[in-house]
Each structure stands twice: as structure tokens, then as C-alpha cells.
Design an enzyme around this catalytic site. Structure first.
Site, short mmCIF file in Angstrom:
data_model
loop_
_atom_site.label_atom_id
_atom_site.label_comp_id
_atom_site.label_asym_id
_atom_site.label_seq_id
_atom_site.Cartn_x
_atom_site.Cartn_y
_atom_site.Cartn_z
N TYR A 141 36.80 43.74 40.14
CA TYR A 141 36.99 45.05 39.65
C TYR A 141 37.09 46.09 40.67
CZ TYR A 141 35.29 43.29 35.05
OH TYR A 141 35.08 42.83 33.78
N ASP A 159 34.49 46.72 28.23
CA ASP A 159 33.80 47.41 27.43
C ASP A 159 34.61 48.76 26.98
OD1 ASP A 159 31.70 46.07 27.38
OD2 ASP A 159 30.79 47.03 29.14
#
Length: 267
Positions: A109, A51
Site C-alpha cells: 500500500y 474500503d
């Protein structure tokens, strides 16, 4: 032939990976270069679509080409034309049946937080600032409860459109750093805003406003309203892409239960 590209990027000045009608994206930068080289549009297929404001230490994409160019020449050509906030680390030719998203077995992540009495402008866009004291032990206890296969409906954006919100997490832990903490999470895939929602919940646990004992109930409730906060994008890094079983077993052991995707609809 099919070409696989391993890249990294600093995401602060991008609207995300995926191309938009307007605005600067990672996909746009590469497709512009490939169009100039091929004199036609060439689409790239990423392993993940980060994003706006999210960074990547490792990200893969593939594309098909009829140009007879060596991998090292592809790397040189791309890096010569790319802006300073993107770098091509490696290029290789792969089997024509390989698909960068479909064959992705997992992702890791890392979310970075620094704690201080005031905001540090030199960390802007790179780490998330938190002023309050946090209980890392309680946060890590809560983080461990997310390991395993669960329906994460309550821990993702309500805009998430995929049919199945079941994901498998292999790792979920808080790691204390000199400046604050990192949250490291590895899984079969992630839903829209899922990591940022998990981080926001864990921060609430660290502040004493939520408790590790709530995790099981919240997973079963599948109600996003019960977990209303989302951490900022600026501290989030896509750290590793797992493209082979060996990569996963090297990090998590031979007994790991590997979750395989059933369709490209999964992340």
C-alpha cells in the site's frame, strides 16, 4: 476455466470493492458485465477488498466461466463496458486450483499526503491534506519499528473480526515527496483500517506528539484506545499484489521469510 483479471481504479466514487445492498462498488460493476455476457450471475473473487474511497493501482480478481473467449477479448469487452474510473490492465487464464485471495502472498500500500498552507481542491479525494510541519526522520524511525511479525490488534479497527491479528510487514517507510510524503508499507496481509491507523500514528510522531520508542509497547499492549486516530481513506492506494514467491524475492531478496496464509479468513 478460471480467468484472472488485473485492474486499477480511482476509488473516490465507490463505496469500496465489495458489493453492497445499495451503492456503487467495483465488484458490482464487473458482476453486472459478466451477468450480461453469461446470462446468469457470475461471482468474482478479489485479492483484496478495499474500503470506501480507497484507490488501486493494481488489484486482481478471478472468476470461472464456460465461455470460450480469448484473454485479449475479455479485456476489450470489459473495458468497453466499464466506467472511466476503472480499467482492466491484463487478463489471463490460470489453473483451476488457483485462488486469488488464498494464493496472495503479500500486498503493498502507498498512502499519499501533501502539505500546504491551504487545501488544494484538485487533490481532493486523491491525497490527504496536512497543514502542520512534520519531522520525516522521526516518522521514518517509528515506521521501521513495524517491520517484522507482530500482533497488530492495537493498530486496526475494533470491528476487525478475524481470529488472528498477527501480520508480517516486509517494508514500512516514509518517503519524502515534493509536496509532502508517501508512506509505503508491504506485508503478508492487512487488517481492517490497519494502514490508516499506522499512518495516523506516524503523523502524530511527525508532529512531536508521539515517539518511535512507544511502538514496541503499543504492539504489546494490543489496545486500540492507545492509538485512537485513523487517517482518511482518500490518500490510500493499493499499489501491488504479490501472487508468487518470485515477486516477493525480487523486491525483498531471497532471504525473506514468506508468511503463508492458513485460511481464507486472512486478508
Amino acid at each position: 476455466m478460471r480467468i484472472l483479471v488485473n485492474i486499477s481504479y480511482q476509488g473516490s466514487q465507490f463505496l469500496g470493492f465489495q458489493i453492497q445492498q445499495q451503492g456503487r462498488t467495483v465488484q458490482q460493476q464487473f458482476e453486472k458485465i459478466l451477468k450480461r455476457m453469461h446470462r446468469r450471475h457470475v461471482r468474482i473473487h478479489p485479492s483484496s477488498r478495499t474500503d470506501r474511497g480507497v484507490h488501486a493501482y493494481e488489484q486482481f480478481f478471478h472468476f470461472d466461466t464456460d465461455l470460450n473467449i480469448e484473454p485479449k477479448q475479455w479485456k476489450y469487452a470489459m473495458n468497453s463496458a466499464l466506467p472511466d474510473d476503472i480499467y482492466v490492465k491484463e487478463v489471463q487464464q490460470v489453473d483451476d486450483h488457483f485462488h486469488c485471495r488464498y494464493d496472495c502472498l503479500g500486498k503493498r500500500y502507498r498512502y499519499k499526503v501533501y502539505q500546504a498552507t491551504h487545501r488544494n481542491p484538485f487533490e481532493s479525494g486523491l491525497k490527504t491534506f496536512i497543514k502542520e510541519d512534520l519531522n520525516y526522520s522521526k516518522m521514518n524511525e517509528a515506521a521501521k519499528h513495524f517491520i517484522g511479525t507482530h500482533d497488530f490488534t492495537g493498530f486496526c479497527s475494533q470491528k476487525t473480526e478475524v481470529e488472528s491479528k498477527v501480520r508480517t510487514l516486509y517494508q514500512s517507510e516514509i518517503i519524502q515527496t515534493d509536496e509532502g510524503f508517501d508512506y509505503v508499507v508491504t506485508g503478508s496481509g492487512f487488517l481492517y483500517n490497519m494502514v490508516r491507523v499506522l499512518v495516523a500514528f506516524l503523523i502524530e510522531v511527525g508532529k512531536g506528539k508521539r515517539h518511535a520508542s512507544e511502538v514496541s509497547t503499543l504492539l504489546n499492549e494490543k489496545n486500540r484506545d492507545s492509538v485512537p486516530f485513523t487517517a482518511p481513506a482518500e490518500g490510500l492506494y493499493l499499489e501491488k499484489i504479490y501472487l508468487t514467491e518470485k515477486d516477493l524475492t525480487t523486491d525483498f531478496g531471497d532471504n525473506i521469510k514468506i508468511h503463508r496464509k492458513k485460511s481464507l479468513q486472512n486478508d
